[in-house]
Write a protein that holds these residues in place. Sequence first.
Motif, short mmCIF file in Angstrom:
data_model
loop_
_atom_site.label_atom_id
_atom_site.label_comp_id
_atom_site.label_asym_id
_atom_site.label_seq_id
_atom_site.Cartn_x
_atom_site.Cartn_y
_atom_site.Cartn_z
N LEU A 186 -1.79 17.77 -9.90
CA LEU A 186 -1.61 18.51 -10.88
C LEU A 186 -2.47 19.85 -11.13
N VAL A 187 -2.11 21.10 -11.05
CA VAL A 187 -2.64 22.21 -11.36
C VAL A 187 -1.91 23.01 -12.36
N THR A 188 -2.68 23.28 -13.52
CA THR A 188 -2.26 23.98 -14.69
C THR A 188 -3.14 25.11 -15.05
N PRO A 189 -3.08 25.99 -15.69
CA PRO A 189 -3.91 26.97 -16.27
C PRO A 189 -5.11 26.37 -16.45
N ARG A 190 -5.09 25.26 -17.40
CA ARG A 190 -6.11 24.57 -18.27
C ARG A 190 -7.07 23.57 -17.42
N ALA A 191 -6.30 22.83 -16.54
CA ALA A 191 -6.94 21.68 -15.67
C ALA A 191 -6.42 21.48 -14.36
N VAL A 192 -7.15 20.74 -13.52
CA VAL A 192 -6.87 20.25 -12.30
C VAL A 192 -7.01 18.71 -12.47
N LYS A 193 -5.79 18.02 -12.26
CA LYS A 193 -5.97 16.63 -12.59
C LYS A 193 -5.49 15.85 -11.37
N VAL A 194 -5.96 14.75 -11.04
CA VAL A 194 -5.61 14.01 -10.00
C VAL A 194 -5.32 12.35 -10.69
N VAL A 195 -3.93 11.97 -10.36
CA VAL A 195 -3.67 10.59 -10.71
C VAL A 195 -3.33 9.87 -9.78
N ARG A 196 -3.70 8.48 -9.54
CA ARG A 196 -3.44 7.71 -8.71
C ARG A 196 -2.74 6.54 -9.40
N GLU A 197 -1.29 6.41 -8.80
CA GLU A 197 -0.44 5.53 -9.23
C GLU A 197 0.08 4.54 -8.41
N THR A 198 0.19 3.39 -9.24
CA THR A 198 0.86 2.08 -8.47
C THR A 198 2.23 1.76 -9.19
N PRO A 199 3.23 1.04 -9.05
CA PRO A 199 4.38 0.50 -9.67
C PRO A 199 3.97 -0.04 -11.18
N LYS A 200 2.58 -0.45 -11.08
CA LYS A 200 2.10 -1.23 -12.48
C LYS A 200 1.21 -0.18 -13.06
N THR A 201 0.37 0.46 -12.59
CA THR A 201 -0.79 1.23 -13.35
C THR A 201 -0.94 2.64 -12.89
N SER A 202 -1.51 3.34 -13.82
CA SER A 202 -1.59 4.86 -13.35
C SER A 202 -3.20 5.09 -14.01
N GLN A 203 -3.93 5.56 -12.88
CA GLN A 203 -5.24 5.76 -13.23
C GLN A 203 -5.64 7.46 -12.96
N VAL A 204 -6.16 7.98 -13.69
CA VAL A 204 -6.78 9.36 -13.71
C VAL A 204 -7.89 9.32 -12.70
N VAL A 205 -8.27 9.92 -12.01
CA VAL A 205 -9.42 9.57 -11.22
C VAL A 205 -10.19 11.30 -10.95
N TRP A 206 -9.56 12.19 -11.48
CA TRP A 206 -10.14 13.33 -11.47
C TRP A 206 -9.66 14.56 -12.67
N ALA A 259 0.77 -1.36 0.15
CA ALA A 259 -0.11 -0.19 -0.06
C ALA A 259 0.76 1.06 -0.04
N ALA A 260 1.90 1.24 0.78
CA ALA A 260 2.83 2.43 0.49
C ALA A 260 3.54 2.61 -0.87
N LYS A 261 3.36 1.56 -1.68
CA LYS A 261 3.83 2.14 -2.80
C LYS A 261 3.03 2.81 -3.90
N ARG A 262 1.77 2.97 -3.41
CA ARG A 262 0.58 3.61 -4.15
C ARG A 262 0.73 5.04 -3.82
N ILE A 263 0.78 5.97 -5.00
CA ILE A 263 1.03 7.57 -4.68
C ILE A 263 -0.29 8.10 -5.59
N GLU A 264 -0.43 9.41 -4.96
CA GLU A 264 -1.39 10.27 -5.54
C GLU A 264 -0.68 11.56 -6.08
N ARG A 265 -0.90 11.90 -7.30
CA ARG A 265 -0.22 13.06 -8.02
C ARG A 265 -1.40 13.91 -8.16
#
Length: 156
Positions: A77-97, A69-75
């Motif tokens: 990202l805020v840019t002028p165009r979008a706010v993006k939340v990505v949840r990543e594991t060592p094997k996958t990356s999923q945009v959740v917002w 579970a400690a290997k899961r991260i949440e990123r």
Amino acid sequence: MDSPVYMDAVITPNRSLSQRGFIVLISIVTLFNCVAAGVFLSMGATYVPVFLGLDVLAVIAAFAASYAAAKRIERVLVTPRAVKVVRETPKTSQVVWESPTAFTRVALEIDEDEVVHAVRLAMSGRHASIAAALSPLERADFARALERAIYDARRG
């Protein structure tokens, strides 16, 4: 042309026990269980050592799950165009917002003692909880920083 990034936060769960600490802890648990197994065997309880061995295996499995579970991260990202939340594991990356910065707001779930229980991104009736791995004080600080980054991105 790349747009500026106002926030690129990586949230990782905190684990207070290092790999070396885990080895020391499991050695102590194993030693204690071996001594206890010897005592029970001398008293004629032959099945107790089996359960003590299962106890050690259960502790190892719990820590393995914790380290995974400690290997899961949440990123976030805020840019002028979008706010993006990505949840990543060592094997996958999923945009959740993902939402336009201009319409995204930060909402807090606060109890009567002013403790922040959740940070949420909200837009048009939908929301996503973020920063759950942080402590309540860290969540409050993160929410302020995120609000500031969204405000700066809107002005930028």
